[in-house]
Design an enzyme around this catalytic site. Structure first.
Site, PDB file in Angstrom:
ATOM      1  N   GLY A   1      43.922  25.933  55.305  1.00 25.25           N
ATOM      2  CA  GLY A   1      44.609  24.673  55.594  1.00 25.25           C
ATOM      3  C   GLY A   1      45.711  24.793  56.632  1.00 25.25           C
ATOM      4  O   GLY A   1      46.521  23.887  56.796  1.00 25.25           O
TER       5      GLY A   1
ATOM      6  N   GLU B   1      44.235  28.197  45.722  1.00 20.89           N
ATOM      7  CA  GLU B   1      45.184  27.192  45.204  1.00 20.89           C
ATOM      8  C   GLU B   1      45.321  27.296  43.685  1.00 20.89           C
ATOM      9  O   GLU B   1      46.373  27.002  43.126  1.00 20.89           O
ATOM     10  CB  GLU B   1      44.741  25.793  45.654  1.00 20.89           C
TER      11      GLU B   1
ATOM     12  N   GLU C   1      38.836  34.439  51.435  1.00 20.15           N
ATOM     13  CA  GLU C   1      39.654  33.383  52.029  1.00 20.15           C
ATOM     14  C   GLU C   1      41.095  33.869  52.155  1.00 20.15           C
ATOM     15  O   GLU C   1      41.864  33.777  51.186  1.00 20.15           O
ATOM     16  CB  GLU C   1      39.614  32.131  51.159  1.00 20.15           C
TER      17      GLU C   1
ATOM     18  N   TRP D   1      35.909  19.929  48.650  1.00 17.77           N
ATOM     19  CA  TRP D   1      36.648  18.684  48.948  1.00 17.77           C
ATOM     20  C   TRP D   1      38.058  18.683  48.360  1.00 17.77           C
ATOM     21  O   TRP D   1      38.837  17.772  48.614  1.00 17.77           O
ATOM     22  CB  TRP D   1      35.872  17.476  48.427  1.00 17.77           C
ATOM     23  N   LYS D   2      38.356  19.654  47.526  1.00 16.92           N
ATOM     24  CA  LYS D   2      39.677  19.732  46.866  1.00 16.92           C
ATOM     25  C   LYS D   2      40.017  18.400  46.176  1.00 16.92           C
ATOM     26  O   LYS D   2      39.117  17.718  45.706  1.00 16.92           O
ATOM     27  CB  LYS D   2      40.741  20.160  47.880  1.00 16.92           C
TER      28      LYS D   2
ATOM     29  N   GLY E   1      37.042  23.812  53.761  1.00 15.15           N
ATOM     30  CA  GLY E   1      37.921  22.859  53.081  1.00 15.15           C
ATOM     31  C   GLY E   1      38.063  21.599  53.910  1.00 15.15           C
ATOM     32  O   GLY E   1      37.188  20.731  53.927  1.00 15.15           O
ATOM     33  N   GLY E   2      39.169  21.494  54.627  1.00 11.82           N
ATOM     34  CA  GLY E   2      39.503  20.290  55.386  1.00 11.82           C
ATOM     35  C   GLY E   2      38.349  19.704  56.197  1.00 11.82           C
ATOM     36  O   GLY E   2      38.094  18.495  56.139  1.00 11.82           O
TER      37      GLY E   2
ATOM     38  N   HIS F   1      39.895  30.118  43.230  1.00 14.44           N
ATOM     39  CA  HIS F   1      40.301  29.611  44.548  1.00 14.44           C
ATOM     40  C   HIS F   1      41.802  29.871  44.744  1.00 14.44           C
ATOM     41  O   HIS F   1      42.572  29.810  43.780  1.00 14.44           O
ATOM     42  CB  HIS F   1      39.998  28.117  44.675  1.00 14.44           C
TER      43      HIS F   1
ATOM     44  N   SER G   1      40.289  27.533  57.385  1.00 16.91           N
ATOM     45  CA  SER G   1      40.302  26.811  58.662  1.00 16.91           C
ATOM     46  C   SER G   1      39.004  26.964  59.454  1.00 16.91           C
ATOM     47  O   SER G   1      39.023  27.104  60.675  1.00 16.91           O
ATOM     48  CB  SER G   1      41.509  27.220  59.506  1.00 16.91           C
TER      49      SER G   1
HETATM   50  P1  PGA Z   1      40.425  24.956  54.787  1.00  8.33           P
HETATM   51  O1  PGA Z   1      40.225  25.353  53.259  1.00  8.33           O
HETATM   52  O2  PGA Z   1      39.046  24.990  55.439  1.00  8.33           O
HETATM   53  O3  PGA Z   1      41.014  23.588  54.784  1.00  8.33           O
HETATM   54  O4  PGA Z   1      41.309  25.983  55.403  1.00  8.33           O
HETATM   55  C1  PGA Z   1      39.333  26.343  52.854  1.00  8.33           C
HETATM   56  C2  PGA Z   1      39.338  26.493  51.357  1.00  8.33           C
HETATM   57  O5  PGA Z   1      40.407  26.373  50.739  1.00  8.33           O
HETATM   58  O6  PGA Z   1      38.288  26.708  50.735  1.00  8.33           O
END
Ligand code: PGA
Length: 253
Positions: free
Chosen positions: A175, A99, A169, A10-11, A236-237, A97, A215
């Protein structure tokens, strides 16, 4: 056979109300496939983990954390230990991760300490790796991913390694709406599995789950999951929509 594993990261999203609501919506939407061979986890921000664990207490959906510190306790202002996460009902934890690597500037060495401390603390780490677009364009994908896997796992015994899930990833796919093609994903996943076989032997390599992330959406999940070495998805999203996350889990069983 490796059991599919779908995790929703969920970030830095949701709040005290919507985190619990999202968890409940996901749980209700997956009730009819509760006995199916698939592991599902949601990964909320630290501050909502306890509430989400409570909301999911009667469901077979695990809860994870997005990060952890490697020390057990003490004067580390602002940090959270593996023991604390375990104490509040976390099963999994993301380590490295993209990020955290690229925005927070975590190094392979720090990530390695987090992986190791997580296992010692009774958590199941998900070690995330992946190349930047410049690295892919320069044909450095294999070199970068190999380095991240080797350094991330440095010093782990086979027993400790058996607690690890890997997640590939590609940073350019996170994202951005640009998913790796199933072939691109398979190619890197297969390379990672061969590397694990070299490090830990073929049996552990065959048992290790390697998730794809970047994504992932309801309409590309099934095709990604059909790849031989794609054992699950880190979403993620799309995991912020109960409907989409449920559809991704269903496409994976
Ligand atoms: P995303 O993110 O599905 O929004 O691309 C994936 C993630 O960062 O784990």
């Amino acid at each position: 056979m490796r059991k599919p594993f779908i995790a929703g990261n969920w970030k830095m999203n949701t709040d005290s109300y919507t985190s619990v609501q999202l968890a409940k919506d996901v749980a209700h939407g997956l009730e009819d496939i509760a006995g199916h061979p698939v592991d599902v986890a949601v990964i909320p921000p630290f501050v909502y983990i306890s509430a989400v664990v409570g909301a999911l207490s009667t469901y077979q959906i695990a809860v994870g954390a997005q990060d952890v510190y490697f020390e057990h306790k003490g004067a580390f202002t602002g940090e959270i230990s593996p023991a604390m996460l375990k104490d509040i009902g976390c099963a999994y934890v993301l380590c490295g991760h993209s990020e955290r690597r690229h925005v927070i500037k975590e190094t392979d060495e720090l990530i390695n300490k987090k992986v190791s401390a997580s296992i010692s603390g009774g958590l199941l780490p998900i070690l995330c790796v992946g190349e930047l677009i410049e690295e892919r364009k320069a044909n450095k994908t294999e070199e970068v991913v190999k380095r991240q896997v080797e350094k991330g796992l440095a010093g782990l015994s086979p027993e400790k390694f058996s607690a690890v899930t890997l997640a590939y990833e590609p940073v350019w796919a996170i994202g951005t709406g640009l998913t790796a093609t199933p072939q691109q994903a398979q190619e890197v996943h297969s390379m990672i599995r061969q590397l694990i076989a070299k490090l830990y032997g073929n049996q552990l390599a065959q048992e290790t789950r390697i998730l794809y992330g970047g994504s992932v959406k309801p309409d590309n999940a099934a095709e990604l999951m059909r790849q031989q070495d794609v054992d699950g998805l880190l979403v993620g999203g799309a995991s912020l929509s109960a409907k989409d996350f449920i559809a991704i889990v269903r496409a994976s069983v």
